[in-house]
Design an enzyme around this catalytic site. Structure first.
Site, PDB file in Angstrom:
ATOM      1  N   GLY A  14       0.838  -1.205   0.000  1.00 44.77           N
ATOM      2  CA  GLY A  14       0.000   0.000   0.000  1.00 44.77           C
ATOM      3  C   GLY A  14       0.872   1.255   0.000  1.00 44.77           C
ATOM      4  N   ASN A  67      -2.139  -7.285  -5.817  1.00 46.80           N
ATOM      5  CA  ASN A  67      -3.256  -7.369  -4.880  1.00 46.80           C
ATOM      6  C   ASN A  67      -2.760  -8.239  -3.726  1.00 46.80           C
ATOM      7  OD1 ASN A  67      -5.507  -8.037  -3.408  1.00 46.80           O
ATOM      8  ND2 ASN A  67      -6.822  -8.313  -5.190  1.00 46.80           N
ATOM      9  N   SER A 146      -4.954  -0.616  14.084  1.00 44.59           N
ATOM     10  CA  SER A 146      -5.833   0.562  14.153  1.00 44.59           C
ATOM     11  C   SER A 146      -6.381   0.674  15.566  1.00 44.59           C
ATOM     12  CB  SER A 146      -7.007   0.414  13.181  1.00 44.59           C
ATOM     13  OG  SER A 146      -7.980   1.406  13.435  1.00 44.59           O
ATOM     14  N   TYR A 160     -13.744  -4.523   9.500  1.00 45.74           N
ATOM     15  CA  TYR A 160     -12.482  -3.766   9.590  1.00 45.74           C
ATOM     16  C   TYR A 160     -11.883  -3.880  10.993  1.00 45.74           C
ATOM     17  CZ  TYR A 160      -9.200   0.159   9.540  1.00 45.74           C
ATOM     18  OH  TYR A 160      -8.071   0.935   9.640  1.00 45.74           O
ATOM     19  N   THR A 162     -12.324  -6.012  13.356  1.00 49.51           N
ATOM     20  CA  THR A 162     -11.854  -7.341  13.769  1.00 49.51           C
ATOM     21  C   THR A 162     -10.577  -7.729  13.028  1.00 49.51           C
ATOM     22  OG1 THR A 162     -13.405  -8.411  12.235  1.00 49.51           O
ATOM     23  CG2 THR A 162     -14.126  -8.165  14.523  1.00 49.51           C
ATOM     24  N   THR A 163     -10.416  -7.266  11.776  1.00 48.62           N
ATOM     25  CA  THR A 163      -9.124  -7.560  11.106  1.00 48.62           C
ATOM     26  C   THR A 163      -7.995  -6.854  11.845  1.00 48.62           C
ATOM     27  OG1 THR A 163      -9.268  -5.709   9.509  1.00 48.62           O
ATOM     28  CG2 THR A 163     -10.061  -7.882   8.766  1.00 48.62           C
ATOM     29  N   LYS A 164      -8.274  -5.678  12.402  1.00 53.11           N
ATOM     30  CA  LYS A 164      -7.205  -4.938  13.076  1.00 53.11           C
ATOM     31  C   LYS A 164      -6.903  -5.544  14.448  1.00 53.11           C
ATOM     32  CE  LYS A 164      -6.382  -2.200   9.668  1.00 53.11           C
ATOM     33  NZ  LYS A 164      -5.109  -2.318   8.924  1.00 53.11           N
ATOM     34  N   ILE A 193      -6.239   9.481  10.817  1.00 55.78           N
ATOM     35  CA  ILE A 193      -5.121  10.120  10.125  1.00 55.78           C
ATOM     36  C   ILE A 193      -5.610  10.640   8.778  1.00 55.78           C
ATOM     37  CG2 ILE A 193      -2.733   9.808   9.351  1.00 55.78           C
ATOM     38  CD1 ILE A 193      -3.212   9.169  12.381  1.00 55.78           C
TER      39      ILE A 193
HETATM   40  N1  NAD Z   1      -6.352   6.690   7.799  1.00 53.51           N
HETATM   41  C1  NAD Z   1      -6.709   6.322   9.007  1.00 53.51           C
HETATM   42  O1  NAD Z   1      -7.370   7.078   9.725  1.00 53.51           O
HETATM   43  C2  NAD Z   1      -6.278   4.964   9.540  1.00 53.51           C
HETATM   44  C3  NAD Z   1      -6.500   4.717  10.902  1.00 53.51           C
HETATM   45  C4  NAD Z   1      -6.077   3.514  11.449  1.00 53.51           C
HETATM   46  C5  NAD Z   1      -5.448   2.571  10.657  1.00 53.51           C
HETATM   47  N2  NAD Z   1      -5.246   2.824   9.331  1.00 53.51           N
HETATM   48  C6  NAD Z   1      -4.557   1.774   8.562  1.00 53.51           C
HETATM   49  O2  NAD Z   1      -3.355   2.287   8.006  1.00 53.51           O
HETATM   50  C7  NAD Z   1      -3.073   1.654   6.755  1.00 53.51           C
HETATM   51  C8  NAD Z   1      -2.888   2.715   5.684  1.00 53.51           C
HETATM   52  O3  NAD Z   1      -4.076   3.480   5.596  1.00 53.51           O
HETATM   53  P1  NAD Z   1      -4.217   4.831   4.743  1.00 53.51           P
HETATM   54  O4  NAD Z   1      -5.116   5.708   5.529  1.00 53.51           O
HETATM   55  O5  NAD Z   1      -2.886   5.298   4.316  1.00 53.51           O
HETATM   56  O6  NAD Z   1      -5.045   4.256   3.512  1.00 53.51           O
HETATM   57  P2  NAD Z   1      -5.187   4.794   1.997  1.00 53.51           P
HETATM   58  O7  NAD Z   1      -6.531   4.315   1.559  1.00 53.51           O
HETATM   59  O8  NAD Z   1      -4.857   6.233   1.917  1.00 53.51           O
HETATM   60  O9  NAD Z   1      -4.052   3.953   1.244  1.00 53.51           O
HETATM   61  C9  NAD Z   1      -4.111   2.558   1.186  1.00 53.51           C
HETATM   62  C10 NAD Z   1      -3.231   2.068   0.055  1.00 53.51           C
HETATM   63  O10 NAD Z   1      -3.383   0.637   0.001  1.00 53.51           O
HETATM   64  C11 NAD Z   1      -3.601   0.256  -1.340  1.00 53.51           C
HETATM   65  N3  NAD Z   1      -4.374  -0.988  -1.399  1.00 53.51           N
HETATM   66  C12 NAD Z   1      -5.691  -1.166  -1.097  1.00 53.51           C
HETATM   67  N4  NAD Z   1      -6.041  -2.435  -1.321  1.00 53.51           N
HETATM   68  C13 NAD Z   1      -4.929  -3.082  -1.748  1.00 53.51           C
HETATM   69  C14 NAD Z   1      -4.661  -4.413  -2.145  1.00 53.51           C
HETATM   70  N5  NAD Z   1      -5.625  -5.346  -2.159  1.00 53.51           N
HETATM   71  N6  NAD Z   1      -3.411  -4.735  -2.532  1.00 53.51           N
HETATM   72  C15 NAD Z   1      -2.435  -3.794  -2.553  1.00 53.51           C
HETATM   73  N7  NAD Z   1      -2.627  -2.514  -2.206  1.00 53.51           N
HETATM   74  C16 NAD Z   1      -3.872  -2.173  -1.801  1.00 53.51           C
HETATM   75  C17 NAD Z   1      -4.352   1.413  -1.976  1.00 53.51           C
HETATM   76  O11 NAD Z   1      -4.243   1.408  -3.393  1.00 53.51           O
HETATM   77  C18 NAD Z   1      -3.666   2.603  -1.325  1.00 53.51           C
HETATM   78  O12 NAD Z   1      -2.526   3.007  -2.068  1.00 53.51           O
HETATM   79  C19 NAD Z   1      -4.246   0.717   6.503  1.00 53.51           C
HETATM   80  O13 NAD Z   1      -3.899  -0.585   6.895  1.00 53.51           O
HETATM   81  C20 NAD Z   1      -5.344   1.271   7.391  1.00 53.51           C
HETATM   82  O14 NAD Z   1      -6.267   0.276   7.756  1.00 53.51           O
HETATM   83  C21 NAD Z   1      -5.669   3.988   8.761  1.00 53.51           C
END
Ligand code: NAD
Length: 250
Positions: A14, A67, A146, A160, A162-164, A193
């Site tokens: 990601g 993916n 998360s 979501y 439960t995965t975390k 974030i």
């Molecule tokens: N943003 C928040 O508030 C927040 C809070 C807690 C946890 N998180 C976690 O932090 C991590 C990053 O989140 P973010 O906010 O930067 O998300 P984002 O949506 O901005 O970016 C996620 C990235 O993952 C890629 N992606 C999605 N599905 C994919 C797949 N099947 N294979 C490969 N790449 C894939 C997307 O293309 C994207 O580039 C995630 O695991 C999210 O659950 C985010």
């Protein structure tokens, strides 16, 4: 001055957007020699790679379309890693998806989709990374959990959350596998974030509910990921660092 990740090779899932892209920029700034930028969105991964190499020519970035829930795609990432760098020091399991589907309306298809990306993907990458890292006697694995994994889903779906929660347990389990081999595995649990994902939660989220009165920036997380990716955290494994402006304290 010595940089924290001098000469290290990293893989960030990601990495094409949000916190993953910010992690890649931070690793390059701190002297990483190579980064495999894994993302479903190939053009985003490529754009991040080009941007980083323009600013930090000593860091070679290789974008890979993948993916994370598809085993053949994951294997291809490790083939590219082997061809391009021949080793791995740091893995960040960052790719993730979320939704706001009410519990009563959640289908098995939704549930399996979220589990495929958020947990199966992290398992597939951690398993392959651990093989390489155990053999070399060094490694850092960082899993993105998360706040929802601690407190349950409300602004995000139950799938979501439960995965975390599972990510926290995956972290401890991988930590036990790697501990005697110089491989640490820790997780980061962000609050809200400012990324594309945060927009899914939308206007029902009041930043004033955060004790620090602001949402987090990707850099707030990347600096903590950097700490876990570096030798500064060498005697920590199986831990979760909560980075949320005081929203949830443990
Ligand atoms: N943003 C928040 O508030 C927040 C809070 C807690 C946890 N998180 C976690 O932090 C991590 C990053 O989140 P973010 O906010 O930067 O998300 P984002 O949506 O901005 O970016 C996620 C990235 O993952 C890629 N992606 C999605 N599905 C994919 C797949 N099947 N294979 C490969 N790449 C894939 C997307 O293309 C994207 O580039 C995630 O695991 C999210 O659950 C985010």
């Amino acid at each position: 001055m010595k940089q924290l990740l001098e000469g290290k090779i990293a893989m960030v899932t990601g990495g094409g957007a949000g916190m993953g892209a910010c992690d890649c920029r931070t690793f390059a700034r701190e002297g990483a020699a190579g980064i495999v930028i894994v993302d479903l969105n190939e053009s985003d991964a490529r754009a991040v790679a080009e941007e980083i190499m323009a600013e930090y020519p000593a860091c070679r970035c290789v974008p890979v379309r993948c993916n994370v829930s598809v085993e053949a795609d994951v294997d291809r990432c490790f083939q590219v890693l082997e061809q391009e760098f021949g080793t791995l020091d740091i893995l960040v399991n960052n790719a993730g998806v979320t939704n706001k589907i009410p519990f009563d309306e959640m289908t098995l298809e939704h549930w399996n989709f979220t589990y495929g990306v958020n947990i199966t993907g992290a398992f597939l990458f951690a398993q392959r990374a651990l093989r390489i890292m155990k053999a070399k006697g060094y490694g850092r694995i960082i899993n993105m959990a998360s706040i929802a994994g601690h407190v349950g889903g409300l602004t995000s779906g139950v799938d979501y959350a439960t995965t975390k929660g599972a990510m926290l347990t995956l972290t401890k389990s991988v930590a036990k596998q790697g501990a005697a081999f110089g491989v640490t595995c820790n997780s980061v649990a962000p609050g809200n974030i400012k990324t594309a994902m945060e927009k899914v939660f939308g206007s029902d989220w009041d930043p004033m509910a955060v004790p620090m009165h602001r949402l987090g920036e990707p850099e707030d997380i990347a600096d903590v990921v950097l700490f876990l990716a570096s030798d500064m955290s060498r005697y920590m494994t199986g831990c979760c660092l909560n980075v949320n402006g005081g929203l949830f304290m443990q």
